[in-house]
Design a protein around this motif. Structure first.
Motif, PDB file in Angstrom:
ATOM      1  N   TYR A 136      49.437  46.372  57.217  1.00 53.45           N
ATOM      2  CA  TYR A 136      49.084  46.534  55.209  1.00 53.45           C
ATOM      3  C   TYR A 136      47.400  45.604  55.623  1.00 53.45           C
ATOM      4  O   TYR A 136      47.349  44.787  56.402  1.00 53.45           O
ATOM      5  CB  TYR A 136      49.588  46.764  54.044  1.00 53.45           C
ATOM      6  N   TRP A 165      47.593  54.072  50.917  1.00 48.99           N
ATOM      7  CA  TRP A 165      47.679  53.695  49.395  1.00 48.99           C
ATOM      8  C   TRP A 165      47.292  52.966  48.932  1.00 48.99           C
ATOM      9  O   TRP A 165      46.956  52.177  49.034  1.00 48.99           O
ATOM     10  CB  TRP A 165      49.102  52.294  50.502  1.00 48.99           C
ATOM     11  N   PHE A 167      48.488  51.268  46.041  1.00 51.93           N
ATOM     12  CA  PHE A 167      49.463  50.817  45.196  1.00 51.93           C
ATOM     13  C   PHE A 167      49.111  51.193  43.630  1.00 51.93           C
ATOM     14  O   PHE A 167      49.278  50.577  42.702  1.00 51.93           O
ATOM     15  CB  PHE A 167      49.278  48.951  45.490  1.00 51.93           C
ATOM     16  N   GLU A 180      60.641  40.553  40.143  1.00 53.32           N
ATOM     17  CA  GLU A 180      59.638  40.046  41.100  1.00 53.32           C
ATOM     18  C   GLU A 180      60.838  39.613  42.019  1.00 53.32           C
ATOM     19  O   GLU A 180      60.702  39.693  43.320  1.00 53.32           O
ATOM     20  CB  GLU A 180      59.281  38.928  40.201  1.00 53.32           C
ATOM     21  N   PHE A 231      55.886  40.893  44.431  1.00 57.34           N
ATOM     22  CA  PHE A 231      54.515  41.197  43.495  1.00 57.34           C
ATOM     23  C   PHE A 231      53.688  40.277  44.492  1.00 57.34           C
ATOM     24  O   PHE A 231      52.517  40.294  44.064  1.00 57.34           O
ATOM     25  CB  PHE A 231      54.888  40.685  42.121  1.00 57.34           C
ATOM     26  N   TYR A 234      51.935  42.149  46.862  1.00 58.84           N
ATOM     27  CA  TYR A 234      51.349  42.589  45.687  1.00 58.84           C
ATOM     28  C   TYR A 234      49.629  42.175  45.399  1.00 58.84           C
ATOM     29  O   TYR A 234      48.911  42.881  45.632  1.00 58.84           O
ATOM     30  CB  TYR A 234      51.677  43.539  44.803  1.00 58.84           C
ATOM     31  N   TRP A 237      47.225  41.292  47.915  1.00 58.55           N
ATOM     32  CA  TRP A 237      46.664  43.080  48.624  1.00 58.55           C
ATOM     33  C   TRP A 237      45.490  43.177  47.752  1.00 58.55           C
ATOM     34  O   TRP A 237      45.097  43.925  48.058  1.00 58.55           O
ATOM     35  CB  TRP A 237      47.757  44.059  48.525  1.00 58.55           C
ATOM     36  N   MET A 238      45.990  43.012  46.722  1.00 60.54           N
ATOM     37  CA  MET A 238      45.224  43.827  45.565  1.00 60.54           C
ATOM     38  C   MET A 238      43.802  42.605  45.092  1.00 60.54           C
ATOM     39  O   MET A 238      42.568  42.708  45.555  1.00 60.54           O
ATOM     40  CB  MET A 238      45.399  43.946  43.424  1.00 60.54           C
TER      41      MET A 238
END
Length: 399
Positions: A136, A165, A167, A180, A231, A234, A237-238
């Protein structure tokens, strides 16, 4: 290997039965994560239903007594054209990705291993020598390259770069609340769910000790360094700008082995993947977990395969539930397919044996189609074997 002592009949005859057993065994929120789809689930449903619109034109005389199913994907020989699609945090079974890797190896096929896997790449490559590591785009280029180099050092044979993806886990019919990490607070909250699923709870007790499901991602950090929580990953990634084609070109230049771009639905994107030197593409919408309303991948496959199939290996994932689905994808131009939910349901139903069971069902179903069509090899399948209704195909992004 040991069979599940709770199963009166460990063998299941269909993937639908594997799903039923998975639902019966798993806590509600865990099972919900296996049937996830975004928004109204339009793409999720179409991925499966589109296969039923395709019919066969069988021969009744001339069945071949022996049928060949071997193929290759990104330089790896497969005993049949079905491989494991990368999926993250396989907490439906204590052995997770390691059990899946063993099952794939036992059936002579390859495995895609997610960056978000709950087991380290070194554990997985130790039991299967046909592993493709999935990336990713999160963190810096240096972070991404470090992960790729770790995977290569562990024996990964290729990279799968996932681009399909966003998310987005919002669903009209509800989204499971994923903790989490599994701590005392989470166990108290999930206690009522787990209490009514004793089989699942007992599977996490080994040698008198309780194993806590690992919701971290150990492959996102250097070997031996604890990985972030799901998370936490996550959040990273964000905070990472989405990749450009120039980014993918850069990574392709750094990685000197086989290289797949996963998430292709457009003709122009398929051609760009060829331009950057990718070895393969997967026609994919992330199993209905990306942008809802994207057509089923089997509808998109024919024109993409026609456009770039002579230049790059074309795979398909999305909606594969039986061997006849595999055959339809091959007939429309796929070199092989990748399965996701099907093997996860098998894993949840009966561990490693359940994954092997699913792979056996895929092989048997594919073999039956070859016999019915009078073919002696999967490489003889073509669109001429299918009854394709008018308006079935979708195509966009022609450049």
């Amino acid at each position: 290997m040991a069979l599940n002592p709770w199963a009166k009949n460990p063998w299941f005859e269909t993937v639908t039965e594997a799903q039923r057993r998975a639902k019966k065994r798993l806590p509600k929120s865990v099972y919900a994560s296996l049937v996830a789809g975004t928004q109204a689930g339009v793409t999720l449903d179409d991925n499966v239903q589109a296969f039923s619109e395709l019919g066969w034109a069988p021969h009744v005389v001339g069945a071949q007594p022996e049928r060949e199913m071997t193929t290759s994907v990104m330089g790896q020989e497969l005993s049949f054209p079905v491989m494991i699609s990368p999926t993250g945090v396989q907490a439906v079974d204590p052995d997770g990705e390691v059990a899946v890797a063993r099952a794939a190896a036992a059936r002579g096929t390859a495995m895609g291993l997610s960056s978000f896997a709950s087991h380290a790449v070194e554990e997985v490559t130790a039991v299967n020598d046909k592993v493709f590591f999935q990336i990713y785009w999160l963190g810096s280029r240096e972070d991404i390259l470090r992960r790729a180099e770790r995977a290569k050092a562990a024996g990964a044979k290729g990279l799968i770069v996932t681009t399909d993806w966003v998310f987005n886990v919002g669903r009209d019919w509800g989204s499971p609340e994923i903790p989490e990490k599994v701590n005392l607070k989470a166990l108290v909250r999930l206690g009522p769910e787990i209490a009514v699923k004793p089989r699942y709870a007992l599977d996490w007790v080994k040698g008198g000790k309780i194993t806590i499901p690992d919701l971290t991602a150990p492959n996102l950090t250097p070997q031996g360094v604890p990985g972030p929580t799901f998370f936490g990953a996550y959040g990273e990634w964000m905070g990472t700008p989405p990749p450009t084609w120039e980014d993918l070109q850069w990574l392709r230049e750094q990685w000197d082995g086989p290289f797949m771009v996963k998430g292709i639905t457009r003709l122009d994107d398929a051609k760009r993947a060829v331009d950057i030197g990718a070895s393969a593409i997967s026609v994919s919408n992330h199993g209905g977990n990306n942008l809802d309303g994207t057509p089923a991948t089997i509808r998109l496959l024919p024109d993409i395969a026609d456009a770039v199939g002579n230049d790059i290996e074309v795979l398909l994932d999305g909606g594969i539930r039986r061997g006849s689905d595999v055959a339809k994808a091959l007939a429309l131009g796929a070199r092989a397919v990748m399965i996701g939910r099907a093997y996860l349901w098998g894993l949840a139903a009966n561990g490693q044996s359940g994954v092997e069971n699913v792979l056996d069902l895929m092989r048997m179903g594919l073999d039956g189609v070859l016999m019915g069509l009078g073919h002696k090899s999967v490489h003889e399948l073509s669109a001429d074997d299918l009854i394709i209704p008018e308006g079935f195909k979708r195509s966009f992004g022609n450049a």
